[in-house]
Structure formats: C-alpha cells, structure tokens
Write a protein that holds these residues in place. Structure first.
Motif, short mmCIF file in Angstrom:
data_model
loop_
_atom_site.label_atom_id
_atom_site.label_comp_id
_atom_site.label_asym_id
_atom_site.label_seq_id
_atom_site.Cartn_x
_atom_site.Cartn_y
_atom_site.Cartn_z
N ILE A 1 0.86 -1.20 0.00
CA ILE A 1 0.00 0.00 0.00
C ILE A 1 0.89 1.25 0.00
O ILE A 1 0.57 2.26 -0.63
N ASN A 2 2.04 1.15 0.66
CA ASN A 2 2.95 2.31 0.71
C ASN A 2 3.69 2.55 -0.60
O ASN A 2 4.41 3.54 -0.72
N ARG B 1 -3.63 6.42 -1.56
CA ARG B 1 -3.11 5.43 -0.61
C ARG B 1 -4.06 5.26 0.57
O ARG B 1 -4.38 4.15 0.98
N ILE C 1 2.03 3.23 -3.22
CA ILE C 1 1.18 4.21 -3.90
C ILE C 1 1.67 5.61 -3.51
O ILE C 1 1.72 5.94 -2.33
N ALA D 1 -2.82 0.48 -7.04
CA ALA D 1 -4.05 0.52 -6.23
C ALA D 1 -5.03 -0.56 -6.71
O ALA D 1 -5.61 -1.31 -5.91
N ASP E 1 0.31 4.46 -10.13
CA ASP E 1 -0.51 4.52 -8.92
C ASP E 1 -1.85 3.81 -9.12
O ASP E 1 -2.30 3.06 -8.25
#
Ligand SMILES: [Fe+2]
Length: 177
Positions: free
Chosen positions: A12-13, A21, A15, A93, A89
């Motif tokens: 997740i980090n 995020r 993004i 995601a 991104d």
C-alpha cells in the motif's frame, strides 16, 4: 486495524498519491472489519477454496500478483518509453484491491470456511467495486477491479487492467485442476 493492514499489505505504501493510498487502506480496513476473517487469517488461508490441498496463502498470492503487475509495467515503460502510457498509482491501487470483495465471499460454519450467501450471489469483482466506490476510488481503479477476472473478457480493458488481469491469471492457471 490500520497498522495490522499495513503489516500484511506493505505494498500500500508503494502508492505515491497520499489520498489514493489512504482510500486503498480504508477499503481493506473496512472489509476486514466486516468479514469473518482477521488479517492473521489471510496469511494462513489458501488463496482459493476451489483448489485441492492448496498451500499458498491468500496474502502470498495477492502480494505476488501486485509484485508481478508492477514489474511488468516497469519493464514495459523502460523498453517502450513514450509509446506506452501506464499510471503506476492506478495500477498498484487496482492490483491491491482486485480481491478486496473476496473477504465477504467467505463464511465460517462450524469453524470451516465456506462461501457466504453474498458470495454465492455476487462475485468479488462486483462486491469489490461497491466497496471501493464507498471510499471514493477513481473510475480508473474501479475499472481494474471490475474487469480483472473473466467478467472483464467481455469488455475492452485499460492498459493497467490488462497488466493486472494477466498478472493475476499467470499465478492462478498453473494451479487449476
Ligand atoms: Fe479475483
């Protein structure tokens, strides 16, 4: 719960956009809080209930899909330059969220995992879009979730959705009976 989700989903980090995020993180926090499964369960349960004696965990499978999708995109961008347009991104995601709806496909009966009533009526690309829309994910990401599986074969996928779809299937098909 946020810290627990970030522990199982360090990607997740990856993004870069902070708002995006946060939205991705919120989806996973919400779905786990509304699921019979805990973050710890996701590191243990098999990635598919349909594959006999499957020893690969849900998290291992989903994280591998994200790693593959990002690597494919990087190589395409490196080698094709301006001839290909990939939003990293959105791709990251989307890859992290494709199976978020699976969490509500599970039920626990007498301690055993089964398919929930919702799961029987609504496959996870549909429930996944509903969850992601609740947290304001952009249509480009909803598209990746919606079209990542066989339902998407009927439509024209974006470049990001094509990459995620293939990353997902290249690690699923070898295990099919
Ligand atoms: Fe899926």
């Amino acid at each position: 719960m946020r810290d627990k989700v970030l522990k199982i989903w360090p990607e997740i980090n990856w993004i870069e956009d902070k708002k995006l995020r946060e939205k991705v993180l919120s989806c996973w926090v919400y779905v786990i809080e509304n699921s019979v499964l805990s973050p710890e369960d996701l590191e243990v349960i098999p990635f598919s209930l349909l594959i006999k004696d499957c020893k690969i965990s849900f998290m291992n499978h989903k994280r591998t899909c994200v790693h593959l999708a990002v690597e494919i995109a990087k190589i395409m961008r490196n080698n094709f330059g301006n001839e290909i347009n990939i939003n990293m991104d959105y791709l990251t995601a989307g890859a992290i969220l494709i199976d978020v709806g699976k969490l509500i496909e599970y039920d626990k009966v007498d301690g055993n995992l089964t398919t929930s009533h919702t799961g029987k009526l609504l496959r996870h690309p549909f429930s996944g879009v509903a969850i992601a829309d609740r947290f304001g994910l952009p249509p480009e990401v909803l598209h990746i979730i919606a079209y990542h599986a066989k339902e998407g074969d009927l439509s024209k996928r974006s470049t990001e959705a094509i990459i995620v779809h293939h990353a997902d299937f290249v690690i699923f098909d070898p295990f099919k009976a």
